[in-house]
Structures are given as C-alpha cells and as structure tokens.
Design an enzyme around this catalytic site. Structure first.
Site, PDB file in Angstrom:
ATOM      1  N   HIS A 136      45.887  37.748  42.089  1.00 19.43           N
ATOM      2  CA  HIS A 136      46.198  37.011  40.859  1.00 19.43           C
ATOM      3  C   HIS A 136      46.769  37.942  39.782  1.00 19.43           C
ATOM      4  O   HIS A 136      46.628  39.163  39.835  1.00 19.43           O
ATOM      5  CB  HIS A 136      44.935  36.322  40.325  1.00 19.43           C
ATOM      6  N   GLU A 164      36.893  34.754  44.949  1.00 16.36           N
ATOM      7  CA  GLU A 164      36.465  36.101  44.562  1.00 16.36           C
ATOM      8  C   GLU A 164      35.066  36.413  45.091  1.00 16.36           C
ATOM      9  O   GLU A 164      34.264  35.495  45.344  1.00 16.36           O
ATOM     10  CB  GLU A 164      36.473  36.204  43.031  1.00 16.36           C
TER      11      GLU A 164
END
Length: 390
Positions: free
Chosen positions: A112, A201
């Site tokens: 990201h 994550e």
C-alpha cells in the site's frame, strides 16, 4: 433334498458374485484407461474444455485411473502442446512447459501507499489499524504505481491481448491504494477485483500504545521476526498459515478457469497487500526457509515486485527484475541462483540442480568426482552453469 438345494443356491450366488466382480474389474480398467486419455487430452487442450468433460470429477472419482498411472508417465499431446507433457499437470500443479499458457503471465505483489500510521505511530493508539487512511502522498504513490504496473502488463504493445485481476486486503489503506492503481486501467482490461481477508496486515493487537509498541518491536528483533507473536496479535508464522490457505484458493481459481476469460488472453494477477504479508507470500511460493525470510527487507510504500512466468513453467523474480535489485531486497546468493534456474530451466532440470536447498540440511555430503575429473574442473563447470543464466 433341502440341504442340496441350499448348497446349489449358495454355489450359484458365489458364481454370480464372481462374474459381477470380474465385470466390475473390467469396467474399472476401462475407466482407468479412459480417464488417462481424457486427462491427457484436456491437459493440453487449447481451451478449458475440461470443465465440460464428463470425466472432470473429484479426485476420488478418478482414483482407479490415478492409482494405475505413474506421475512420471508422459503422453504425446493430441494436437495440443505438440510436446510430451504430464497428464496430471492440472492436479499436481506442476504444469508442463507447453501447458504454461493456462497460468497467469505475472503475479504482481504491491504494498500500500504511505499511510498516516507510517508518518505517525501514535495514530494506531486512537484509530483501529484497519481504518488507517492513506496520506495525500500515499494517494499519489498509488496512482504512480498504477501507471508503472500498466507499463509492465502492456509491454507487448497496444494490440496485445492482456487483462488484469486484482486481489486486495480489506484494510482502508490497501483499498484506497487499489482505487489509485485502478485509475490507470480501462474497464475492458480489468477482469475483476476481490477483497481477500487472508492477505490482510499482520495483527499487532488492538489499539497500539506507541511507547509500548516500540519496546515490543525491539524484543521482536532479538527473538526473530518470523516466530515472534505480538501480544493479542499474530506472528509472521500465523500470517504464513493464512497465506498458505489463500494460495490453495488461488490455485483453485486458476485451475477452474475463473481468472482467464479466454485461451488467448494474457492474464496478470495483482495482489494489493502489506509489506510482511507480501514477503510471506514469496516465502511460501518459492519455498524459502525461515532463515532466508529473516534476511528479507521490507517493501517501500507502493513498491511492487513482479513474479513472471518463465519458459519452463516456473515463476521467477528475475524475469522482470535484476540481480542487483534482488540483492537489495536481501536475497542470498543461493536464493538468487534459485531464481535464475526458475527463469530459464524446465522443471526437471530445476528439481535436479536446485532441489529445495538440500545442501542446507546435508552439508556433510561430498559428491565423488567423476572419472577423470578433478575438483577444479567441477568448480569451473558449476561456475559456468550459473554464469550462463546471468
């Protein structure tokens, strides 16, 4: 008389049972032969006709054919690949070079863009991790990454037949990154996008107090990144387990033809995720050891790494990236040699020459020199093999 009749009836039943057993055995043999021929045909078929075949059944239904067929057996393709190929490439996932067109051309891993948490760790103490947004700079990074990925997948020219499919972590920063990346792609080039929770994550716990997290991460460095589990969170080993589960689903999507809209289309998979998750993905895919994982450096924000299919049916980072880049990422000489083999060798020579880093575990083995060959000659030959791949 009654006893004789009973005895005769019993004999007749046994005879009938024996005839039925022989007939059943004959049918199984015919099914085995037909199953092998059908699997060989659909393996190299120019279109995914195996989904329509009456012999496309679960593995249990094909058990007689599988049990009587050696995985090493090869058959000539009936007008498909034009080469010998394994009819079990679909089931073993060890696709022959001629069948490699059924696999995605590239698998691209993207971290990201810059998030508010990357700038200020205190953001995690008031905002849940999954809600952390991108910064304005992160949005621009995502758009730039989209243009860069577009250049990679469209390298065949404007008339090339290629498409892209996206997987994305459910976190706000990864979803926003995909929106930025997607701005570079026209609608007719996108097969689809799917939110995939298993590439999220690593879980560091709930709200994270900055000072406490700094102390915990210092402990992680001493303990080891892979096995250290955060209090109320996950270890990298936990992430490995769910990434492994995701890969099983990914293979099913590939094998069932869900990601390739047509047989002549070049499919690219883009997985928008996180730094550690992407490193774990490569660890699982390339069968890296824990020690090798510990060497790896993290992705930069919106950095992407391209795993591209080689001519032998294996994916390699060296099909797109350079050896120097791999060194910067922390890959050891042995890991880079493995990538070189994947980029250029077929599966058989790769498995023979680069067999799962076997020397790591059996370093006491010493191969005897061949007749008339000295140690210097062997070293020169080994060096020559590696240089020929560079």
């Amino acid at each position: 008389m009654s006893g004789v009749l009973d005895s005769n009836s019993s004999l007749l039943r046994k005879s009938a049972s024996g005839a039925e057993a022989r007939e059943t055995s004959l049918q199984l043999d015919q099914s085995a032969r037909g199953g092998k021929e059908e699997l060989a045909r659909v393996c190299c078929s120019p279109s995914p006709t195996h989904l329509l075949s009456p012999l496309y059944k679960p593995a249990r239904a094909l058990a007689p054919a599988m049990l009587s067929f050696s995985p090493r057996e090869t058959v000539a393709s009936p007008g498909g690949c034009g080469k010998e190929s394994c009819p079990f490439c679909e089931m073993s996932r060890q696709h022959a070079a001629g069948c490699a067109r059924r696999l995605p051309k590239r698998i691209i891993l993207v971290r990201h863009g810059e998030s508010q948490g990357n700038l200020d760790m205190s953001a995690y103490s008031t905002t849940p991790d999954y809600r952390i947004p991108l910064t304005p700079r992160g949005v621009e990074q995502a758009r730039a990454a989209g243009r860069g990925i577009l250049d990679v997948v469209s390298s065949g020219g404007p008339d090339a037949n290629w498409k892209v499919y996206f997987y994305v972590s459910p976190y706000e920063r990864t979803r926003a990154t995909l929106r930025g990346i997607g701005a570079a792609f026209p609608r007719d080039r996108v097969i689809g996008a799917r939110e995939e929770c298993r590439v999220r994550e690593q879980d560091f716990g709930n709200f994270q107090v900055e000072e406490r997290m700094r102390a915990i991460k210092e402990t992680r460095e001493r303990f080891g990144r892979f096995f250290f589990r955060f209090p109320e969170g996950e270890s990298a080993a936990d992430v490995f387990d769910r990434v492994a589960s995701f890969l099983e689903s990914l293979w099913r999507d590939i094998d069932n033809g869900r990601l390739d809209p047509s047989t002549n289309c070049e499919t690219n998979l883009v997985i928008v995720s996180h730094g550690l998750t992407s490193r774990v993905f490569m660890m699982k895919w390339f069968k890296w050891t824990v020690e090798q994982f510990e060497r790896l450096n993290n992705f930069e924000n919106c950095e992407f790494r391209v795993m591209q299919l080689g001519p032998g049916g294996e994916y390699s980072l060296l099909m797109h990236h350079t050896k120097e880049e791999l060194e910067e990422w922390g890959l050891s000489p042995e890991m880079i040699t493995d990538q070189q083999w994947r980029a250029s060798a077929n599966r058989r020579s790769w498995s023979e020459e680069c067999s799962s880093f076997i020397a790591t575990f059996f370093d006491n083995w010493v191969d005897p020199p061949e007749e008339g060959e000295g140690d210097g000659d062997r070293q020169e030959q080994d060096d020559g093999k590696i240089k020929s791949l560079e």
